[in-house]
Design a protein around this motif. Sequence first.
Motif, PDB file in Angstrom:
ATOM      1  N   ARG A  70      44.854  57.712  12.716  1.00  0.00           N
ATOM      2  CA  ARG A  70      45.951  58.149  13.468  1.00  0.00           C
ATOM      3  C   ARG A  70      45.729  59.449  13.572  1.00  0.00           C
ATOM      4  O   ARG A  70      45.298  60.344  12.673  1.00  0.00           O
ATOM      5  CB  ARG A  70      47.227  57.768  12.747  1.00  0.00           C
ATOM      6  CG  ARG A  70      47.737  56.565  12.780  1.00  0.00           C
ATOM      7  CD  ARG A  70      49.167  56.454  12.395  1.00  0.00           C
ATOM      8  NE  ARG A  70      50.111  57.551  13.364  1.00  0.00           N
ATOM      9  CZ  ARG A  70      51.383  57.781  13.025  1.00  0.00           C
ATOM     10  NH1 ARG A  70      51.872  57.334  11.880  1.00  0.00           N
ATOM     11  NH2 ARG A  70      52.058  58.445  14.050  1.00  0.00           N
ATOM     12  N   ASP A  71      46.101  60.195  14.776  1.00  0.00           N
ATOM     13  CA  ASP A  71      45.825  61.722  14.935  1.00  0.00           C
ATOM     14  C   ASP A  71      46.455  62.487  13.826  1.00  0.00           C
ATOM     15  O   ASP A  71      45.584  63.634  13.372  1.00  0.00           O
ATOM     16  CB  ASP A  71      46.189  62.184  16.366  1.00  0.00           C
ATOM     17  CG  ASP A  71      47.607  62.240  16.374  1.00  0.00           C
ATOM     18  OD1 ASP A  71      48.531  61.429  15.677  1.00  0.00           O
ATOM     19  OD2 ASP A  71      48.087  62.789  17.377  1.00  0.00           O
ATOM     20  N   ASP A  72      47.714  62.338  13.388  1.00  0.00           N
ATOM     21  CA  ASP A  72      48.156  62.888  12.320  1.00  0.00           C
ATOM     22  C   ASP A  72      47.388  63.350  11.006  1.00  0.00           C
ATOM     23  O   ASP A  72      47.497  64.257  10.414  1.00  0.00           O
ATOM     24  CB  ASP A  72      49.638  62.657  11.677  1.00  0.00           C
ATOM     25  CG  ASP A  72      50.332  62.185  13.296  1.00  0.00           C
ATOM     26  OD1 ASP A  72      51.341  62.616  13.410  1.00  0.00           O
ATOM     27  OD2 ASP A  72      49.966  61.068  13.767  1.00  0.00           O
TER      28      ASP A  72
HETATM   29 ZN    ZN Z   1      50.257  60.946  15.679  1.00  0.00          ZN
END
Ligand code: ZN
Length: 293
Positions: free
Chosen positions: A57-59
Amino acid sequence: MRTLDSSTSLRIAIQKSGRLTDKTISLLEGIGLKFDDYKRSLLVKCRNFDVELLLIRDDDIPEYVEDGVCDLGFVGANTVAEDQADVKILRGLDYGVCRLALAVPKNGSIKTTGDFEGKKIATSYPVLTRNYFEDKGVKNVSIVTLSGSVEIAPRLQIADAISDLVSTGGTLKANGLVELDKIFDSETQLVQTNKPLSEGKQALIDKMLQRIEGHKTAAESRYIMMNAPEAAVPKIKDLLPSMKSPTVMPLADDGMVAVHTVIPIDTFWEVMEKLKAAGASDIVMLPIESMIV
Ligand code: ZN
Ligand code: PRT
């Protein structure tokens, strides 16, 4: 968590499935890295370089890079800044371009940043939003942190306004919101861990950076070819905003030459009209896959 730099492969974190995924993969493929089906696995080996992709996930990307679990990451500047990640920003990449913006209900009472005193604002970016209000000297703002669908918060009366990512502005409009101010400009960034890396990995990163630069220059350039009377060459040379001297080759027809060169794409139409007026004909423009200047 792996011991630092114990792996020989350069590990790159990219978004598993989202707005940045396809463009990041096509950039990596565009600089010559080959991968098998990257959609089916979390860890994908590169076929022709000592590189592996971790799809997450980008986070999670800033933290993985900060901790040295990954050596590099492709992630939005918004995510890096919100996480206040201790990573090295190698370069911006002009995709995933958006802005974190402050938006309010269209005909509501909030007209300026000062009107936020005592108001509630919904966002997935509490750090950047709080910093913005602190910079503006507005102290009494409550931040409601939501992980998604922020744009609906004013209608649900969860908040008076929002701060959210905007690209086209369509989502704000569809929800009766108008942009009041920009908090943060964002694009995808290539980030590197601050943990020490082996010479081999650093050399590979430097090589990738050089190829990315070449890829970007190529995307912004076009190969242009034309025929012209030999006598028109000095004028044509003056008109061409090329990086290097153009190639001029004789044609079978006496007194005629072919002129080839590379020009920045944004100058093409203006230059082409002038070239035609100067005597050039059969002007052809071609895309360039990659180039090292
Ligand atoms: Zn995200
Ligand atoms: O599952 P995962 O956590 O990995 O993905 P995600 O859902 O958190 O992220 P994703 O794929 O939506 O976005 C990834 C990154 O893309 C963001 O962190 C930004 O860096 C970048 N990006 C670029 C955007 C947008 N443009 C964008 N428009 N991210 C989100 N949006 C959303 C915005 O939140 C709003 O809901 O799109 C809507 C607004 O778009 P417009 O065009 O209507 O203005």
